[in-house]
Design a protein around this motif. Structure first.
Motif, PDB file in Angstrom:
ATOM      1  N   HIS A  87       0.812  -1.215   0.000  1.00  0.00           N
ATOM      2  CA  HIS A  87       0.000   0.000   0.000  1.00  0.00           C
ATOM      3  C   HIS A  87       0.848   1.268   0.000  1.00  0.00           C
ATOM      4  N   MET A  88       0.602   2.136  -0.967  1.00  0.00           N
ATOM      5  CA  MET A  88       1.217   3.449  -1.139  1.00  0.00           C
ATOM      6  C   MET A  88       2.620   3.421  -1.747  1.00  0.00           C
ATOM      7  N   SER A 121       7.638  11.497  -6.752  1.00  0.00           N
ATOM      8  CA  SER A 121       8.706  11.639  -5.758  1.00  0.00           C
ATOM      9  C   SER A 121       8.177  11.798  -4.336  1.00  0.00           C
ATOM     10  N   THR A 122       6.879  11.597  -4.144  1.00  0.00           N
ATOM     11  CA  THR A 122       6.298  11.701  -2.804  1.00  0.00           C
ATOM     12  C   THR A 122       5.487  10.454  -2.461  1.00  0.00           C
ATOM     13  N   LYS A 123       5.386  10.190  -1.181  1.00  0.00           N
ATOM     14  CA  LYS A 123       4.660   9.014  -0.708  1.00  0.00           C
ATOM     15  C   LYS A 123       3.972   9.332   0.621  1.00  0.00           C
ATOM     16  N   LEU A 124       2.785   8.797   0.794  1.00  0.00           N
ATOM     17  CA  LEU A 124       2.021   8.987   2.023  1.00  0.00           C
ATOM     18  C   LEU A 124       2.223   7.770   2.915  1.00  0.00           C
ATOM     19  N   ILE A 168       6.006  12.171   2.643  1.00  0.00           N
ATOM     20  CA  ILE A 168       7.454  12.242   2.623  1.00  0.00           C
ATOM     21  C   ILE A 168       7.978  12.230   1.190  1.00  0.00           C
ATOM     22  N   GLU A 169       9.200  12.720   1.046  1.00  0.00           N
ATOM     23  CA  GLU A 169       9.870  12.678  -0.247  1.00  0.00           C
ATOM     24  C   GLU A 169      10.654  11.378  -0.331  1.00  0.00           C
ATOM     25  N   LYS A 176       7.375  16.337   4.137  1.00  0.00           N
ATOM     26  CA  LYS A 176       6.816  17.472   3.415  1.00  0.00           C
ATOM     27  C   LYS A 176       5.569  18.035   4.105  1.00  0.00           C
ATOM     28  N   GLU A 177       4.678  17.137   4.548  1.00  0.00           N
ATOM     29  CA  GLU A 177       3.439  17.556   5.211  1.00  0.00           C
ATOM     30  C   GLU A 177       3.099  16.582   6.329  1.00  0.00           C
TER      31      GLU A 177
END
Length: 246
Positions: A87-88, A121-124, A168-169, A176-177
């Motif tokens: 997942h993700m 380039s981002t992942k939750l 995250i990057e 990032k958030e």
């Protein structure tokens, strides 16, 4: 002498339900290797490339693709055909402009959906643990086996809590958030009867003892439903932080 150790093979009918493969066909299927996702929550790279994305027709072709460093998972080259993706995770087929995100679907299976380049380039990630370490550091544990280390004086620590999520990057793991686990947050259900559904949290009912804590959702399709707190994955505030397929 008696046999010791676990089994090295896996019969196709006994494969986990989240694997999007037919239960009929060849007798055996590649067994997932220990890694960032468990057997019940991930699938091996060979299943993704051959059975889901269809970029290879045989195990031999998958080996060729991986040996030639054509596949990246979360920004890193992976050569093991039994490496678990879940997942993700973000998968990139080098030599093409295609990026895929793995996510749970309403069908109860793990699916791969193409995503735009600006999200590659981002992942939750879900926060599953938080503890203090020596040398004035705090370790943030994420659902995919990652650990992010922050200094104890970092102001972001007060907002990072278990069951929340971090954007995250990859592969640097720079935060990032931060998305909190609270009422009005947008979330996805990752397991159970409502798997794959997304909606706003309208109530969090925490319990102690044998009865699991529950979270009540409100969605566009139905008025409300409840699920276990452990099945909740925060995906944003008012809108999803990344592209997801309901």
């Amino acid at each position: 002498m008696t046999k010791t150790g676990g089994k090295r093979h896996l019969k196709r009918p006994a494969s986990p339900k989240v694997w999007p493969i037919s239960r009929k066909g060849s007798k055996f299927v590649t067994k997932i290797r220990p890694g960032p996702h468990s057997k019940s929550q991930g699938m091996p790279l060979i299943v993704l490339l051959r059975d889901v994305l269809g970029v290879a027709e045989s195990k031999r072709e998958v080996k060729y693709i991986l040996t030639n460093e054509r596949v990246e998972v979360d920004g890193r080259i992976r050569k093991d055909l039994a490496f678990p993706v879940g997942h993700m995770d973000v998968v990139h087929l080098k030599g093409t402009d295609k990026y895929y995100r793995i996510q749970y679907h309403k069908s109860g299976k793990l699916r791969a959906f193409e995503i735009p380049l600006d999200e590659a380039s981002t992942k939750l990630c879900k926060v599953v643990g938080k503890r203090n370490l020596r040398n004035n550091k705090t370790q943030i544990s994420l659902h995919d086996g990652r650990n992010v280390l922050l200094e104890n004086g970092d102001k972001r620590l007060k907002d990072i809590k278990v069951n929340g999520s971090l954007l995250i990057e990859i592969p640097s793991q720079e935060i990032k958030e931060i998305y909190k686990f609270e009422e009005s947050s947008l979330a996805m259900v990752t397991e159970g009867h409502h798997q794959g559904k997304m909606g706003s949290i309208i109530e969090i009912n925490k319990r102690f003892g044998p009865n699991a804590s529950e979270v009540t959702f409100s969605t566009k399709e139905e008025e409300s439903f409840s699920t276990s707190l452990h099945y909740v994955f925060i995906i944003g505030e008012d809108t999803p932080a990344i592209t997801l397929v309901a």
